[in-house]
Write a protein that holds these residues in place. Structure first.
Motif, mmCIF file in Angstrom:
data_model
loop_
_atom_site.group_PDB
_atom_site.id
_atom_site.type_symbol
_atom_site.label_atom_id
_atom_site.label_comp_id
_atom_site.label_asym_id
_atom_site.label_seq_id
_atom_site.Cartn_x
_atom_site.Cartn_y
_atom_site.Cartn_z
ATOM 1 N N ILE A 239 -8.200 -10.764 23.152
ATOM 2 C CA ILE A 239 -6.629 -11.143 23.440
ATOM 3 C C ILE A 239 -6.385 -12.010 22.070
ATOM 4 O O ILE A 239 -5.056 -12.134 21.401
ATOM 5 N N ALA A 240 -7.460 -12.548 21.490
ATOM 6 C CA ALA A 240 -6.950 -13.388 20.034
ATOM 7 C C ALA A 240 -6.620 -12.383 19.112
ATOM 8 O O ALA A 240 -5.719 -12.751 18.239
ATOM 9 N N ALA A 241 -7.451 -11.285 19.042
ATOM 10 C CA ALA A 241 -6.988 -10.203 17.963
ATOM 11 C C ALA A 241 -5.633 -9.560 18.242
ATOM 12 O O ALA A 241 -4.622 -9.307 17.305
ATOM 13 N N SER A 242 -5.118 -9.371 19.406
ATOM 14 C CA SER A 242 -3.999 -8.957 19.863
ATOM 15 C C SER A 242 -2.720 -9.785 19.565
ATOM 16 O O SER A 242 -1.747 -9.554 19.251
ATOM 17 N N LEU A 243 -3.143 -11.214 19.765
ATOM 18 C CA LEU A 243 -2.064 -11.957 19.480
ATOM 19 C C LEU A 243 -1.854 -12.246 18.152
ATOM 20 O O LEU A 243 -0.803 -12.209 17.553
ATOM 21 N N GLY A 253 -0.632 -17.677 13.282
ATOM 22 C CA GLY A 253 -1.915 -17.349 13.431
ATOM 23 C C GLY A 253 -2.433 -18.178 14.617
ATOM 24 O O GLY A 253 -1.944 -19.272 14.791
ATOM 25 N N GLY A 254 -3.803 -17.919 15.032
ATOM 26 C CA GLY A 254 -4.417 -18.915 15.831
ATOM 27 C C GLY A 254 -3.814 -19.337 17.092
ATOM 28 O O GLY A 254 -3.988 -20.339 17.456
ATOM 29 N N ALA A 259 -3.552 -18.462 25.596
ATOM 30 C CA ALA A 259 -4.039 -17.152 26.289
ATOM 31 C C ALA A 259 -4.805 -17.580 27.423
ATOM 32 O O ALA A 259 -5.361 -18.551 27.232
ATOM 33 N N VAL A 260 -4.867 -17.092 28.413
ATOM 34 C CA VAL A 260 -5.920 -17.221 29.659
ATOM 35 C C VAL A 260 -6.545 -15.766 29.532
ATOM 36 O O VAL A 260 -6.133 -14.738 29.597
#
Length: 306
Positions: A239-243, A253-254, A259-260
């Protein structure tokens, strides 16, 4: 509590799968989601289908589920064209449309849309006023700062009367107060943390008291970027990469903390925190493996929240 699901819009050039999207939408309806929502990103490196066009396809694929966009950056649109598109979509869906609008904030590339940066809030409020006039009157006489109409007409009107519910996306205190003054509900951004959303809700509730509005008639929602996986670390990494891919074009970024993500129980706790912060409608927004994620959320997470 009501739960909504995002409509997949990330489609590379030539990669659209009509049957796949139809299956996803029918499954969302079968699973009992209250509504299905798109988002808007006109410029960016992510291959992002337009929100209104995607909703028109969704309207043709479904019968019952409500359909919405959160949020259209209406300050960058012609309100006359937008009023026509939304009234057409409301007719095509037989009155299943919800619309969230937002000013978009000061970091938008205004020059690409022919908008003077210092005018975007004024354009936003005047544009909304003009759309309501178009949807409500047989003849439109409008003498605004940006738009003028004399004896104009637009048909058909929206299927819902006087118009579809207008939610506001907002974050700054003045914007949140404007939402209560002019809108029908508040839709918290996916890019806001739960703590930030809780503060936004506090400001909204105070504005409702100050303006004498009944809180029961002013719904509050939030988009949650979410990933469920038996491997919690993998869920958070994906989810971090997708955001980063979605927001990196804008230098944001970051965003992983918004997210959950994690196991089903992790997701239950994260969504419950957003409910406790004041959301009456939760828009669950997976960022990958859309159909699988939707099924897991519906069968492993939501039953523990109802």
């Amino acid at each position: 509590m009501r739960f909504a699901i995002s409509i997949p819009q990330f489609v590379s050039d030539g990669g659209f799968d009509p049957a796949g999207l139809r299956r996803y939408l029918l499954r969302a309806e079968e699973l009992g989601f209250h509504s299905a929502w798109t988002g808007e990103q006109v410029l960016g490196t992510m291959p992002h289908l337009g929100p209104v066009e995607t909703l028109a396809y969704a309207a043709a694929c479904t019968d019952r589920i409500r359909l919405g966009c959160a949020a259209i950056i209406s300050s960058l649109h012609s309100p006359v064209h937008l009023a026509k598109s939304l009234s057409s979509l409301d007719q095509l869906s037989r009155g299943r449309l919800d619309v969230a609008i937002t000013t978009g904030g000061r970091f938008r590339p205004f020059a690409a849309f022919g908008v003077e940066p210092d005018t975007f809030v004024a354009r936003f409020t005047e544009g909304l006023r003009l759309m309501k006039e178009i949807w409500s009157n047989d003849r439109i006489d409008f003498d605004g700062r940006f738009w003028q109409l004399s004896g104009a007409a637009m048909e058909p009107k929206t299927y819902q009367k006087p118009h579809p519910p207008i939610w506001f996306g907002a974050a700054a205190p003045a914007s949140l107060q404007r939402a209560v003054r002019l809108g029908d509900g508040f839709f918290g951004a996916g890019s806001a943390t739960t703590a930030q959303f809780a503060e936004h809700v506090r400001i909204v509730r105070q504005a409702l008291r100050d303006q004498g509005r009944d809180p029961a008639g002013f719904p509050i929602a939030k988009r949650i970027y979410i990933a469920v996986d038996d491997d919690a670390t993998r869920a958070r990494e994906r989810i971090a990469a997708s955001l980063d891919a979605l927001y990196g074009y804008y230098g944001l970024g970051g965003l992983a903390p918004v997210a959950v993500a994690g196991t089903p129980d992790d997701c239950v706790r994260g969504v419950r925190d957003v409910i406790d912060a004041g959301a009456g409608l939760i828009l669950l927004n997976p960022m990958f493996d859309d159909l699988e994620q939707m099924d897991r959320l519906a069968t492993e997470v939501l039953p523990k929240l109802h």
